[in-house]
Write a protein that holds these residues in place. Structure first.
Motif, PDB file in Angstrom:
ATOM      1  N   TYR A  42       0.833  -1.211   0.000  1.00 25.72           N
ATOM      2  CA  TYR A  42       0.000   0.000   0.000  1.00 25.72           C
ATOM      3  C   TYR A  42       0.861   1.252   0.000  1.00 25.72           C
ATOM      4  N   ALA A  43       1.898   1.242   0.843  1.00 24.42           N
ATOM      5  CA  ALA A  43       2.799   2.398   0.898  1.00 24.42           C
ATOM      6  C   ALA A  43       3.480   2.607  -0.456  1.00 24.42           C
ATOM      7  N   LYS A  44       3.885   1.528  -1.088  1.00 24.51           N
ATOM      8  CA  LYS A  44       4.539   1.636  -2.404  1.00 24.51           C
ATOM      9  C   LYS A  44       3.590   2.224  -3.436  1.00 24.51           C
ATOM     10  N   GLN A  45       2.348   1.762  -3.434  1.00 18.54           N
ATOM     11  CA  GLN A  45       1.373   2.284  -4.390  1.00 18.54           C
ATOM     12  C   GLN A  45       1.078   3.756  -4.128  1.00 18.54           C
ATOM     13  N   ILE A  46       0.987   4.129  -2.853  1.00 23.63           N
ATOM     14  CA  ILE A  46       0.745   5.537  -2.523  1.00 23.63           C
ATOM     15  C   ILE A  46       1.928   6.398  -2.974  1.00 23.63           C
TER      16      ILE A  46
END
Length: 570
Positions: A42-46
């Motif tokens: 999720y952090a990577k996508q954000i």
């Protein structure tokens, strides 16, 4: 309640239960690991989302950043990037504080459980071995007792039989006694071993097994407690980042609240304002009088007076509405821009040069101090080693100052030409007078467009203005218009012979290779027939047959005091 006393006979069930406890820890560890992977993903996508919409380093994006809404969006993207960082922190803390700890604990837990059940099995095997030995003693005692009874019965039979010799009776009697003795010994061994077994069994069920089961109970309680701590940590990991996440959200909210529609509307004006005044009324052209008609100074284009020109060339009359098809960066002095935009560009360039000069001067001051230290303390360094760098910095400063003077000159030129409201009102009032009193003489003194087709308005001056007598060495002439703008020869086709409005002296030689220009020699005196209208060109005449444009920065102009629009630009 104690497992040792309550579950003394549930060895197998305890073994199954503790194995289930280990599997539960493994399942929870897997759950936390998957949650950590989700947070990381999720952090990577954000972060990728924030990076995708970050403004690129282009002039278009830089212009957009002037608006409060765009700056607010950029702030939102930055806060979102920080928000993604907090999810990475969650993933890292889950991995280090729960997954890593439980993985190590699982290894210890399996080792401890294996040890306890190994001891339990060993104790169980020991008591079973004692039981087998006890059973063996019991069977031997039973057998010896039976043998002793048979021997006794045989002796009694032999003793009652009168036909049996005394020796046989004695032998039977001895055999019976021996069997009785063996039975007595077996009884003694059995009794002794039974007592020993009872002691071992009592110790087994009341001491050994309870201790082992107690250790298993403590192990299981520690496992449950550890799971509870990990579940609490699972929640705390999220709670720890909430303040920073809240700050990120507050930053987004503050950025949204900082959007000012009025400021953005004002920025649109600042970005696209040309500095030109709207055209005045179109003057009346009386076709009933036999006279030479000229294009009105305020006409939007020359389509109002169609005229066949050699080569079929035509041009517009109003600079702001002519689209420049050149896609390049434009000339160095930004002369391709409207006055207001040109002034802003020049001012920005001047500010940039001033920063560069200050930076170089700071470096020079620092090196000068270093050199003074070297002079006072030669052991720290050679003073001469600083000289090449000082020389280089000095040359850089001279170049930057030369560039600064050049741009300041262009800025002063632009600021001197930009019309004021009083100039505009005078120009418009003059138009009404012209409408009522049209003549050939007045039409000759109207505004004309410059070589690049730029629109200029009139400016009156009551005194003679002398051009700058200290120009920089041979300045570069203003750029010659490209094919996308009108040609010089169109100007001469449009206009009739213009009156002289002053004189000029050539400060530098000019070749005049381009169409519409005229070559001049240094020191040559010429007549000025049209002043510089803001494009960097002045129209001059050598004689009745030779006239054309020369760069305004190459000449020194002397205008007549009564000439219309007597204003000098160099």
């Amino acid at each position: 309640m104690s497992w040792g006393s309550e579950l003394w006979d549930q060895f197998d069930n305890l073994e199954k239960h503790t194995q289930w406890g280990i599997e539960f820890v493994e399942k929870y560890t897997k759950f936390v690991k998957e949650r950590s992977e989700i947070e990381t993903s999720y952090a990577k996508q954000i972060r990728n989302l924030s990076k995708k919409y970050q403004p690129k380093k282009t002039s278009r994006e830089e212009e957009e950043n002037k608006y409060t809404s765009c700056r607010a969006f950029l702030t939102t993207l930055n806060e979102l990037n920080d928000y993604a960082g907090q999810h990475e922190v969650i993933a890292e803390n889950l991995t280090s504080q729960i997954i890593g700890e439980l993985s190590r604990y699982l290894q210890d837990l399996k080792t401890e459980r294996k040890t306890h059940f190994h001891d339990g099995r060993k104790a169980q095997q020991h008591i079973e071995s004692l039981w087998k030995q006890l059973e063996s003693c019991k069977r031997r005692f039973e057998r010896d007792c039976k043998e002793a009874d048979r021997a006794q019965q045989y002796f009694e039979k032999m003793d009652a039989d009168i036909n049996v010799t005394k020796a046989d009776v004695e032998k039977a009697r001895q055999q019976a006694q021996m069997r009785h003795q063996m039975a007595a010994d077996s009884k003694s061994d059995y009794s002794s071993y039974l007592q020993k077994f009872n002691q071992e069994q009592n110790e087994h069920y009341y001491t050994v097994i309870p201790n082992i089961f107690q250790k298993l109970q403590e192990m299981e309680e520690r496992r449950i407690e550890r799971i509870g701590v990990c579940m609490k940590t699972f929640a705390e990991v999220d709670r720890q980042v909430l303040p920073i996440v809240g700050k990120c959200l507050d930053g987004m909210t503050k950025a949204a609240e900082s959007i000012e529609p009025k400021t953005d509307s004002k920025q649109v004006v600042e970005s696209y304002k040309s500095g030109f005044e709207p055209p005045g009324d179109v003057e009346f052209e009386d076709y009933g009088q036999a006279m030479k008609r000229t294009a009105s100074e305020t006409s939007l284009s020359n389509t109002r007076e169609p005229k066949e020109k050699p080569g079929g060339k035509s041009k517009g009359k109003l600079w702001p509405f002519i689209k420049n098809k050149n896609k390049g960066s434009g000339p160095e002095d930004f002369s391709h821009l409207p006055p207001e935009q040109r002034r802003k560009k020049l001012q920005g360039k001047i500010d940039e040069l001033n920063k560069d000069i200050q930076k170089e001067m700071d470096q020079r001051d620092a090196l000068t101090k270093m050199k003074d230290v070297y002079v006072k303390n030669p052991q720290m360094g050679d003073p001469a080693s600083v000289d090449p760098r000082l020389t280089e910095i000095g040359q850089n400063i001279e170049k930057l100052q030369f560039e600064l003077q050049k741009f300041e000159g262009w800025l002063a030129e632009v600021e001197g030409r930009m019309p004021s409201k009083s100039d505009t009102s005078r120009r418009q009032s003059g138009l009404y007078e012209t409408q009522n009193n049209t003549s050939v003489g007045n039409s000759c003194a109207q505004d004309r467009e410059s070589p690049d087709g730029s629109y200029t308005e009139e400016q009156n001056s009551e005194t003679q203005v002398k051009a700058n007598t200290n120009p920089v060495p041979v300045p570069a002439p203003a750029p010659v218009p490209t094919s996308s703008t009108p040609e010089f020869d169109d100007e001469f086709d449009d206009e009739e012979t213009l009156p002289t409005i002053g004189t000029c002296k050539a400060l530098y030689p000019f070749e005049g290779h381009n169409e519409g220009t005229i070559s001049v020699a240094e020191g040559e005196l010429l007549y000025v027939i049209e002043e510089d209208k803001g494009d960097g060109w002045t129209r001059v005449r050598r004689n009745e047959d030779e006239e054309g444009y020369v760069p305004s920065s190459y000449i020194e102009v002397f205008l007549e005091t009564n000439a219309k629009g007597a204003m000098t630009y160099i």
